[in-house]
Design an enzyme around this catalytic site. Structure first.
Site, PDB file in Angstrom:
ATOM      1  N   ASP A 156      28.954  -2.797  10.882  1.00 41.57           N
ATOM      2  CA  ASP A 156      28.949  -3.587   9.657  1.00 41.57           C
ATOM      3  C   ASP A 156      28.842  -5.056  10.060  1.00 41.57           C
ATOM      4  OD1 ASP A 156      29.078  -4.377   6.996  1.00 41.57           O
ATOM      5  OD2 ASP A 156      30.710  -3.022   6.518  1.00 41.57           O
ATOM      6  N   TYR A 157      28.753  -5.899   9.086  1.00 40.21           N
ATOM      7  CA  TYR A 157      28.464  -7.330   9.262  1.00 40.21           C
ATOM      8  C   TYR A 157      29.478  -7.975  10.217  1.00 40.21           C
ATOM      9  CZ  TYR A 157      26.320 -11.651   7.374  1.00 40.21           C
ATOM     10  OH  TYR A 157      25.612 -12.810   7.188  1.00 40.21           O
TER      11      TYR A 157
END
Length: 758
Positions: free
Chosen positions: A284-285
């Site tokens: 994820d980011y």
């Protein structure tokens, strides 16, 4: 548009649907390419960047993206849309790099692209798998028209704490229903052939257990037993993998004390070895970099940890890009590990057909003909109608006559900014239909007078925190009492009051956890004052989560829960309020009476000292001093403008053998005055087993349409695997004994029969 095939692809490209599980044959074209790549080029494929300009999910935006693409240091981009922009980026990759490897283009398309559907929690309340699949197909068609070929969806996290804002993005609390929805969305996005230009890679997220963060606080820790994981939280992820999901995104939380992005048990032992996942895994980011804050070492250390755990692509953080070569030189990672991660990324590009035609998703003619079409908007309207849940219909006030004199009141009644819902970065607010507009469209002969009545909330500091993505909460120059008095003046001239109240879109969603999930005080006051007029009051309630509304529920009001309905919000709400569609939605997350009951869900277990069914307080029983155990509204709950009667529950066999199915039938009759749909729900209770069983588990459902007065026999088949569970050794087994079956319209279903597994 096509270009000459790169040198490494002059060999046959006939094998387009090769399955590449770990122990199966690899794709020859990919293996040949890997043999030509330098270690730097392999590491470059593991790097996912965003050039900015769109809606970010973190504070970091990639720098020098163009030069990194030219250097072969980028495997994919996200946050970019439109064929012209995609072509510019793809040109850099396939014309200015040594091996001409095309880019992936990803995006968060959570509930529609430009045609925005209801938030996923709302969509799940439709219990309509064909409709949910259709929304995913439309999202894929629209997104691919703009050049996007990889979707960071579906989010399949089980969520039982409505304080967590991201409950809005999933299917609620139940593993069985969540699994069915996960399958529908994956097959909707990916279709039957990923080389079809209207399909895209699905990305199942967030792996794993993100919906169980402590205290409902986003990005927080998760700690649970393996038995609870396998039985209650992991099934939707596995269902998505079994449906062929091409990619998986890691979660921000830790699992067994190790952040998911660097968790080898999760990414390799479970995902690849146990579940045979053959796609690629992306962080994820910046979740790779965030392992430093978790306390697992510096960027080089956590990057090596993640690679060895089974992470294939690093989103935005560039830890792989900046440290893996050094770790390789120091013997902290192996070339085989880097090659294997690169292989997974390249195989995804191959499955999409990008090596054969890097520009297959870049067609300037598609956006105009494929995006936000009347046909797509019609599906959005239908999806919204079917997502609404009628919580209460005081004196059968609903549906309203289209000739009524209506006071339409509330801070969300004419708020275009709040129709699309949270996490709709690709949608455009200007395209949304407000409730006021919808009422006028659907009931042109009604007399409708509007007043705001109150702000969504009056706290300017809180509004500032919420308005990160734009003005979702606008605090009027008028004083609160001035807004209220204006609304009361309008209300007194009406026959009926419709008050549109609840949450602004960004009061739920990512980084939008709340400790108070009641309706804001200024709206509470408005509702009470409207009720005091003596006029019939209908609350159209918007939210991205279950709310605590015991005060409002006890008032003489009707309540229609509409979530955040998407681009056709106003039209769909009007369709239901005026009776063009009879509401059929059912809750997919339990609504608590108070926040102190959380977590509360339908599949809870008995304790050794269960509270009495009467809920009368008894000391030394499992209850509260100051509150009932039961929720305000149970899982599966939802009313209709008509009524349904269940009778004649039957089970096909009193005794069955292992691996034998059993059929459960019930007679359903529409006993009211309207045609309508009912979701028939089947719950199972394993009376005695080796680990403590839940009181009830959803194991089947059917959505049924009946004309008024009509009866049907509904049959649901319990398959052998429906009787199974993961025991203390994590074996998936069914144990002999008695099973109780409950069938009805919600998780409190009262019709009961039993059978025995021999």
């Amino acid at each position: 548009m096509k270009i000459a095939k790169p040198l490494f692809l002059l060999i046959s490209l006939a094998v387009t649907n090769v399955i590449t599980a770990q122990n199966q044959e690899r794709i020859p074209e990919v293996e040949k390419l890997l043999g030509k790549m330098t270690i730097e080029e392999k590491i470059g494929q593991l790097n996912l960047l965003t050039p900015g300009g769109g809606v970010a999910t973190g504070s970091v935006v990639s720098k020098n993206v163009e030069s990194k693409i030219k250097a072969g240091n980028v495997g994919g981009l996200f946050g970019v849309a439109s064929p012209s922009k995609m072509k510019m980026a793809q040109d850099l990759a396939v014309k200015q790099t040594r091996l001409q490897i095309p880019l992936l283009f990803g995006s968060d398309i959570i509930h529609g692209y430009k045609t925005t559907f209801p938030i996923p929690l709302g969509l799940s309340a439709s219990w309509d798998m064909d409709l949910i699949k259709r929304t995913a197909q439309i999202a894929a068609k629209e997104a691919t028209a703009d050049g996007i070929n990889w979707n960071f969806s579906p989010m399949v996290d089980i969520a039982r704490d409505p304080r967590w804002g991201r409950i809005a993005e999933g299917a609620g609390e139940d593993a069985y229903l969540g699994s069915e929805i996960a399958k529908a969305m994956v097959t909707g996005y990916q279709g039957e052939d990923l080389t079809d230009e209207e399909t895209m890679l699905a990305c199942v997220k967030h792996f794993a257990l993100y919906g169980a963060v402590e205290a409902g606080r986003d990005y927080n820790s998760v700690d649970m037993s393996r038995v609870k994981m396998f039985n209650q939280y992991l099934p939707p992820y596995k269902a998505a993998i079994d449906a062929g999901a091409a990619s998986v995104m890691t979660s921000f939380n830790d699992v067994d004390g190790v952040p998911a992005t660097g968790n080898k048990w999760l990414l390799t032992d479970l995902l690849r070895d146990r579940w045979n996942f053959d796609g690629f895994v992306v962080s994820d980011y910046t979740s790779l970099n965030e392992m430093m804050a978790h306390g697992l070492g510096d960027l080089q250390a956590v990057s090596a940890l993640a690679l060895k755990a089974g992470l294939d692509m690093d989103m935005v953080g560039e830890g792989f890009l900046s440290t893996l070569k050094k770790s390789l030189d120091e013997g902290k990672v192996t070339e085989e590990e880097i090659t294997n991660a690169c292989r997974h990324v390249l195989e995804a590009k191959y499955k999409l057909g990008l090596f054969e035609d890097p520009y297959k998703y870049i067609d300037e003619s598609r956006p105009e003909k494929d995006i936000l079409t009347p046909e797509n908007r019609a599906v959005a309207r239908k999806a919204a109608q079917r997502s609404f849940v009628l919580l209460k219909n005081e004196n059968n006030v609903l549906p309203l006559k289209k000739s009524s004199n209506i006071a339409l009141i509330g801070p969300l009644a004419d708020s275009r900014n709040n129709m699309l819902g949270t996490w709709a970065p690709t949608g455009e607010i200007k395209n949304a239909v407000t409730i006021l507009e919808g009422f006028k469209n659907v009931a042109p002969n009604a007399r409708i007078e509007y007043a705001k009545g109150s702000n969504i909330l009056n706290d300017k500091e809180l509004a500032k925190n919420i308005n990160v993505f734009g003005p979702r909460i606008e605090i009027s120059k008028e004083l609160p009492d001035e807004l209220l008095n204006e609304a009361l003046a309008v209300a007194k001239k009406s026959e009926v009051i419709v008050a549109v109240v609840g949450e602004a879109t960004e009061m739920s969603g990512e980084a939008a956890s709340r400790t108070d999930i009641s309706i804001p005080d200024t709206q509470k006051k408005l509702i009470k004052e409207l009720v005091a007029t003596g006029k019939p009051v209908v609350l159209v309630l918007m939210s991205g989560r279950p709310l605590t509304i015991p005060e409002e529920f006890d008032l003489p009001v009707s309540i229609l829960q509409v979530w955040h309905p998407g681009v056709e919000a106003g039209n769909a709400v009007a369709d239901v309020v005026f009776g063009d569609y009879n509401p059929s939605g059912k809750l997919t997350a339990t609504w608590p009476r108070s926040i102190g009951q959380i977590p509360i869900y339908h599949s809870m277990k008995n304790t050794g000292r269960p509270a009495p069914d009467s809920e009368e307080f008894q000391k030394f029983k499992s209850n509260y001093l100051d509150e009932k155990n039961s929720p305000l509204l149970p899982f599966g709950y939802g009313l209709s403008y008509t009524t349904f009667e269940y009778s004649d529950l039957k089970i096909s066999k009193e005794k069955i053998k292992v691996n034998e199915a059993v059929e459960v039938s019930v007679t359903l009759k529409n006993t009211g005055k309207f045609d309508g749909e009912e979701v028939v729900q089947l719950y199972l209770h394993d009376v005695v087993r080796s680990i403590t069983p839940p009181n009830r588990q959803l194991k089947g459902f059917k959505k049924v349409f009946l004309k008024k007065g009509e009866s049907k026999t509904i049959t649901i088949t319990l398959k052998p695997e429906d009787l199974k569970f993961y025991n203390s050794s994590l074996e998936f087994v069914a144990e002999p004994g008695t099973f109780e079956v409950f069938v009805g319209g919600d998780s409190n279903a009262s019709l009961k029969k039993s059978f025995v597994l021999e």
